[in-house]
Design a protein around this motif. Structure first.
Motif, PDB file in Angstrom:
ATOM      1  N   PRO A 261      26.143  27.695  27.258  1.00  0.00           N
ATOM      2  CA  PRO A 261      25.871  26.301  27.641  1.00  0.00           C
ATOM      3  C   PRO A 261      25.737  26.210  29.157  1.00  0.00           C
ATOM      4  O   PRO A 261      26.289  27.030  29.902  1.00  0.00           O
TER       5      PRO A 261
ATOM      6  N   PHE B  26      26.390  25.306  32.913  1.00  0.00           N
ATOM      7  CA  PHE B  26      27.665  25.180  33.616  1.00  0.00           C
ATOM      8  C   PHE B  26      27.803  23.789  34.232  1.00  0.00           C
ATOM      9  O   PHE B  26      26.832  23.235  34.760  1.00  0.00           O
TER      10      PHE B  26
ATOM     11  N   GLN C  84      34.282  28.629  28.909  1.00  0.00           N
ATOM     12  CA  GLN C  84      34.754  27.369  28.322  1.00  0.00           C
ATOM     13  C   GLN C  84      35.237  26.409  29.405  1.00  0.00           C
ATOM     14  O   GLN C  84      35.084  25.189  29.293  1.00  0.00           O
TER      15      GLN C  84
ATOM     16  N   THR D  76      32.290  24.506  30.749  1.00  0.00           N
ATOM     17  CA  THR D  76      31.364  23.942  29.759  1.00  0.00           C
ATOM     18  C   THR D  76      32.080  22.936  28.866  1.00  0.00           C
ATOM     19  O   THR D  76      32.241  21.774  29.224  1.00  0.00           O
TER      20      THR D  76
ATOM     21  N   GLY E  63      28.132  20.455  26.616  1.00  0.00           N
ATOM     22  CA  GLY E  63      29.250  21.389  26.634  1.00  0.00           C
ATOM     23  C   GLY E  63      29.164  22.542  25.678  1.00  0.00           C
ATOM     24  O   GLY E  63      29.914  23.514  25.817  1.00  0.00           O
ATOM     25  N   SER E  64      28.270  22.485  24.692  1.00  0.00           N
ATOM     26  CA  SER E  64      28.119  23.601  23.753  1.00  0.00           C
ATOM     27  C   SER E  64      26.676  23.686  23.294  1.00  0.00           C
ATOM     28  O   SER E  64      25.916  22.721  23.396  1.00  0.00           O
TER      29      SER E  64
END
Length: 611
Positions: free
Chosen positions: A87, A89, A324, A327, A341-342
């Motif tokens: 994803p 940044f 993670q 993201t 975010g994903s």
């Protein structure tokens, strides 16, 4: 909260996505044979296809499934050839102004490094031009693909009553901005004393944010993890980027606060904070990696969040966990997890292609389904925005600047002349890579009735001049830790951004100050009557209209000048710029005088020997 940073809302295009996912309608873009970094499951999904339409992900084909059924005659197909795809940044806390360029040039610098979104607190320029300036730069941000999501400056001034800024923002102003398309949250609430004492304006700013369904970001800069921290979090402020110890991170996480682990050009906290999470025992869902402040030369030479990811992995943080933290964790915190975010169906197609999970070299960046950068180069134009004159004419210093201006009278707090060869004075103390400014006692020489600098003990004079309203107010003090001969001046002086001057002799200090008044603000280094380096920042005294590469070269030159003058710390102008920040421990100098930022009281320069 409606996310206005996607190509279109999901409810306007979900029918199209449904049809694309089933092969009933062709995708606009299909990425094939990617190694997808799944931040929802902490996996790397081999040989995965991604189909995109309407700027969003329609279908994710995890082997043995493929997106061949989504490809039509006009579908663009990118063969990832086994590249990692993550994803986009997102930086959860950033001040664009620290890059010394406008947000459009900033975008051109960071998007090729995989940054697709930032949560930008423009409180630097807001301190100079108020919320009108924030509205103006939001127009600039709209001209580039980077999702520059604004968090309304909460502390203008940072701590009321201790400095004079160019503007002020109150709870009514915050409430107004919560309806702006570009605003998504409240910027860092630095006035933690105001929160802890239930000061009306500080609390009402938070309340206006919460009522709007938005996030209130924080700044709790004291090493206290019990009653004060509990109270601060109970107010509704839900994150902090000011941790300097691993135990601070753990304490905040245990109390449900997002810990924003910072690594900027000067504030280098990652090494000390990483141990809080590297053993794998602590759930990291509430951890974000943020940069806070980056100089332009850092962005140009080392990158942005990709640089922080490299460092995180070197410090022992698992690479997928680190991803993670830039993201899905960021998106969840700012309540945009339904859109960002994903890389999953329905989400915005903000993607980053990576060569590996060690160096994090970015080869392609996609925002809302459009390829916006490849092989380190932005594929969009930036620069050329014409700012209004009230943003480019901000140097209003009514004090006559000459060598006499920098004389510090050797008198006590009552104005009585001091006797002897030395006086005991308070001095600020700076340290490399730290936002904390210590306080110490020093012996300042008395020469011809004036307190003077003493290079032999690295004791430099420091002045702050009000530069917004021609008030003619200024104050002086001393600082240790820079180790230079000559003088330095800058209008990047957090948070009021008044004219800040440091030096060991009056002539160089006068030349440095006059140079910035004449050029509209910036940063300058002077030694023995010669200008060694100059960065002109005529936009609010904070930013340049030049391309980021030109400004980066100027900053490289001035940092070399610092080094030649005797300073060895990284990004020393950032450290110097905090000398006037009256919301971080322990001693600061504003245009009104010395501020003890542990007790929030003005304190005199000269220490009474009989006290």
């Amino acid at each position: 909260m409606l996310n206005k940073f996607c190509k279109m809302p999901l409810w306007e295009c979900n029918r199209t996505l449904i049809r694309v996912a089933q092969g009933q309608e062709p995708a606009e873009l299909v990425i094939r044979h990617a190694r997808l970094i799944s931040v929802t499951t902490h996996e790397i999904l081999e040989d995965t296809d991604i189909a995109i339409a309407c700027g969003r992900v329609a279908y994710v084909g995890i082997a043995p499934y493929t997106a061949e059924h989504c490809i039509g005659e006009k579908t663009r197909v990118i063969d990832a050839q086994g590249s990692l795809v993550a994803p986009g940044f997102m930086d959860g806390h950033i001040h664009v102004e620290s890059s010394m360029v406008g947000v459009d040039e900033y975008a051109r610098a960071v998007v090729p490094h995989g940054t697709t979104g930032i949560y930008w607190d423009p409180h630097e320029l807001c301190n100079v031009t108020s919320l009108e300036g924030v509205a103006e730069v939001a127009k600039v941000a709209a001209k580039v693909p980077l999702k520059a999501m604004i968090t309304t400056p909460s502390c203008v001034p940072a701590v009321p009553g201790f400095e004079d800024t160019g503007a002020s923002v109150d709870a009514a102003g915050v409430e107004e901005t919560m309806s702006w398309d570009g605003v998504v949250a409240l910027g860092e609430m630095m006035n933690y004393p105001g929160i802890l004492s239930c000061q009306d304006n500080a609390i009402e700013e938070v309340n206006a944010t919460l009522k709007a369904g938005c996030t209130a970001t924080g700044h709790y800069s004291v090493c206290e993890t019990d009653r004060g921290l509990n109270a601060y979090i109970a107010s509704g402020v839900s994150s902090c980027h000011e941790s300097i110890r691993a135990e601070d991170v753990l304490a905040k996480l245990r109390l449900g606060m997002y810990a924003q682990i910072r690594e900027g050009s000067a504030w280098q906290n990652l090494h000390d904070l990483a141990p809080a999470v590297t053993d794998g025992k602590i759930d990291t869902r509430l951890c974000n990696l943020v940069s806070d402040d980056n100089h332009p030369n850092t962005l140009v030479s080392d990158g942005h969040l990709d640089r922080i990811l490299r460092m995180a992995v070197r410090e022992g943080i698992d690479p997928v966990t680190a991803i993670q933290m830039v993201t899905i964790n960021v998106a969840t915190y700012f309540q945009v997890g339904e859109d960002m975010g994903s890389v999953t169906p329905g989400k915005c197609a903000d993607l980053v292609f990576l060569e590996d999970l060690k160096d994090f070299r970015v080869t392609r960046t996609i925002i809302d389904g459009e390829v916006v950068a490849e092989d380190g180069k932005a594929l969009f134009e930036a620069g050329g925005y014409v700012y209004p004159s009230w943003m480019t004419d901000t140097m209003h210093v009514s004090v006559k600047i000459d060598e006499n201006t920098f004389h510090i009278p050797a008198v006590d707090a009552d104005g009585k002349a001091l006797s002897g060869d030395f006086a005991t004075v308070r001095s600020m103390v700076v340290a490399p890579g730290s936002t904390i400014t210590g306080s110490t006692e020093a012996q300042a020489p008395i020469v011809d009735g004036c307190l003077t600098a003493d290079p032999s003990q690295d004791l430099l004079k420091t002045f702050v001049f009000e530069r917004h309203h021609d008030t003619g107010t200024y104050a002086y003090g001393f600082v240790k830790g820079f180790g230079i001969h000559g003088a330095l001046a800058q209008t990047v002086a957090h948070d009021a951004h008044n004219l800040l001057v440091v030096g060991d002799n009056d002539a160089d200090m006068a030349l440095a100050a006059k140079t910035l008044v004449e050029c509209g603000g910036g940063e300058v280094a002077v030694q023995d009557g010669k200008i060694l380096g100059l960065v002109k920042l005529p936009i609010c005294g904070l930013m340049s209209p030049e391309h980021v590469e030109k400004v980066a070269a100027d900053v490289d030159n001035i940092e070399a000048a610092w080094e030649n003058m005797g300073c060895t710390m990284p990004s020393p102008f950032m450290t110097m710029g905090l000398l006037s920040l009256a919301c971080i421990p322990s001693l600061r100098l504003t245009n009104r005088g010395y501020v003890d930022t542990d007790t929030f009281q003005f304190v005199p320069l000269v220490i009474d020997s009989e006290a």
